[in-house]
Scaffold this active site. Sequence first.
Site, PDB file in Angstrom:
ATOM      1  N   GLU A 179       0.804  -1.224   0.000  1.00 50.29           N
ATOM      2  CA  GLU A 179       0.000   0.000   0.000  1.00 50.29           C
ATOM      3  C   GLU A 179       0.841   1.281   0.000  1.00 50.29           C
ATOM      4  OE1 GLU A 179      -3.105   0.035   2.903  1.00 50.29           O
ATOM      5  OE2 GLU A 179      -3.885  -1.914   2.332  1.00 50.29           O
ATOM      6  N   GLU A 374      -5.478  -8.445   1.316  1.00 52.83           N
ATOM      7  CA  GLU A 374      -6.104  -8.065   2.587  1.00 52.83           C
ATOM      8  C   GLU A 374      -7.581  -7.805   2.344  1.00 52.83           C
ATOM      9  OE1 GLU A 374      -4.308  -4.810   4.731  1.00 52.83           O
ATOM     10  OE2 GLU A 374      -2.277  -5.544   4.319  1.00 52.83           O
TER      11      GLU A 374
HETATM   12  C1  FCB Z   1      -4.483  -1.737   5.607  1.00 51.16           C
HETATM   13  C2  FCB Z   1      -3.090  -2.056   6.110  1.00 51.16           C
HETATM   14  C3  FCB Z   1      -3.066  -3.059   7.232  1.00 51.16           C
HETATM   15  C4  FCB Z   1      -4.197  -2.850   8.214  1.00 51.16           C
HETATM   16  C5  FCB Z   1      -5.508  -2.723   7.496  1.00 51.16           C
HETATM   17  C6  FCB Z   1      -6.697  -2.556   8.403  1.00 51.16           C
HETATM   18  O1  FCB Z   1      -4.494  -0.510   4.967  1.00 51.16           O
HETATM   19  O2  FCB Z   1      -2.289  -2.554   5.065  1.00 51.16           O
HETATM   20  O3  FCB Z   1      -1.805  -2.991   7.838  1.00 51.16           O
HETATM   21  O4  FCB Z   1      -3.925  -1.780   9.017  1.00 51.16           O
HETATM   22  O5  FCB Z   1      -5.452  -1.644   6.611  1.00 51.16           O
END
Ligand code: FCB
Length: 482
Positions: A179, A374
């Site tokens: 990210e 994620e």
């Molecule tokens: C993302 C991050 C991760 C976590 C989630 C909730 O943006 O990559 O580390 O904090 O959000």
Amino acid sequence: MPTSSVPRPRVDALPRALRFPDNFLWGVGTSAHQVEGGVDLDGRGPSIWDTFAARGGTRHGDSGAVAADHRRRMADDVALLARLGVPAYRFSVAWPRVQPTGRGLASQAGLDFYRALVDELLAHGVEPVVTLYHWDLPQALEDAGGWPVRDTAYRFADYAGLVADALGDRARRWGTVNEPWCAAMLGYAAGVHAPGRTEPGAAVAAAHHLLLAHGLGVDVLRGRLSPGAEVGITLNPYPVVTAGTSDADLDAARRIDGIANRLWYDPVLLGRYPDDVLDDLSTVSDLAHVRDGDLGVVSRPIDVLGLNYYRRYHVSYERGAAAVSPWPGSPDVSVAAPDEPATANGWRIEPDGLYESLVRVATDYDPPPLVVHESGGAFPDAVGPHGRVEDDDRIRFLDAHLRAAHAAVAAGVDLRGYFVWSFLDNFEWAEGYAHRFGLVHVDYATQARTPKASAEWFGGVVAANGLPPASPAPPGPACGDP
Ligand code: FCB
């Protein structure tokens, strides 16, 4: 462009039992600074997140000093992962544990920890997925200017080489940067993440150097890993929808889509920056940090594109609303506050945005295979009288997102895997310990681990390679809602 034109799946029209493609990679994830603690071990140096927390940048002054104490409890945690039936584990390496000042010789103790982690995973039949940079820049590199300085990208390449040499014989799946939008824009423009700077021009340079670091990292990894290794980057798309319909609203949406999405996709997948985004950014940066040849490095072929999806942005024009914000060069935009239903940290629940994100990148680009790296939500979990955490809200959330992912597969998207965020409750950056994302509850006073109902449910999804017919109905607004 804003993705509201992407057709949405009618989730309620989909079959209740869904199977994912064969060899679909199921996993859970964490990142080093969010779970490890053990900041006093291995000769680890301070990171920008230690400094940011010490300066009051986080809620209640929370820090990652102890977190889920995973540095000390690693073997038990891996055994738990295996017991839960999780086939793959995405974790990150803490740069300051490997190179305490971000340059020079590696800490052997630091590398030994990650070697031991990977060995433990393999011994339990869990596939390791390594991320090299999940936001914990060594403080010494920030003191030398941080990501706005070009040299940081070269320091990252050296660090990538050290980790590849240490783990390359045992880990096959690698990611460079997690990210970069957050690292650049939340860290250097909005100042709500470490290092807490509010310098829009510096944020634009940081974005470029994070991308350059990715490309240099790909070259280093290719040079050191075996040919079968898989190398990629993890981006965090946000579908943008316009809250209004005026030309100014549409332009605001274009701007946010540019900085959140196309600023990353275009250089990595096409080898160029989008002209309109460069125009927007040129009001705060002379863009002199972009050198000839850089975009060729940034766009080195990758084997996998990781996508992290959490929510959409609802955008409208509002004069001066974003004077200090993650949107450098675009001060007149407003990103709407969420309506219900939202997760415990106020992120609106919009599973169809995941479908849009996957279809959009597959339609507008020619990406390598995709993996959701994620997806997850914070909910107000509590350990009940019988030691159970009945997080039905998280189960419904994940069920709905998996249906959206499946709809994307059915629409032809080459999606190869799905990682739930997160394995353990953990340090949620500026929010500290206020929100719990884990499939496994962590009692921070005792460090006791309690798998939540969602952990058991996810084990069933993995075993079935899909969603069993008994899955609960998705929460509204479900995919297909207007
Ligand atoms: C993302 C991050 C991760 C976590 C989630 C909730 O943006 O990559 O580390 O904090 O959000």
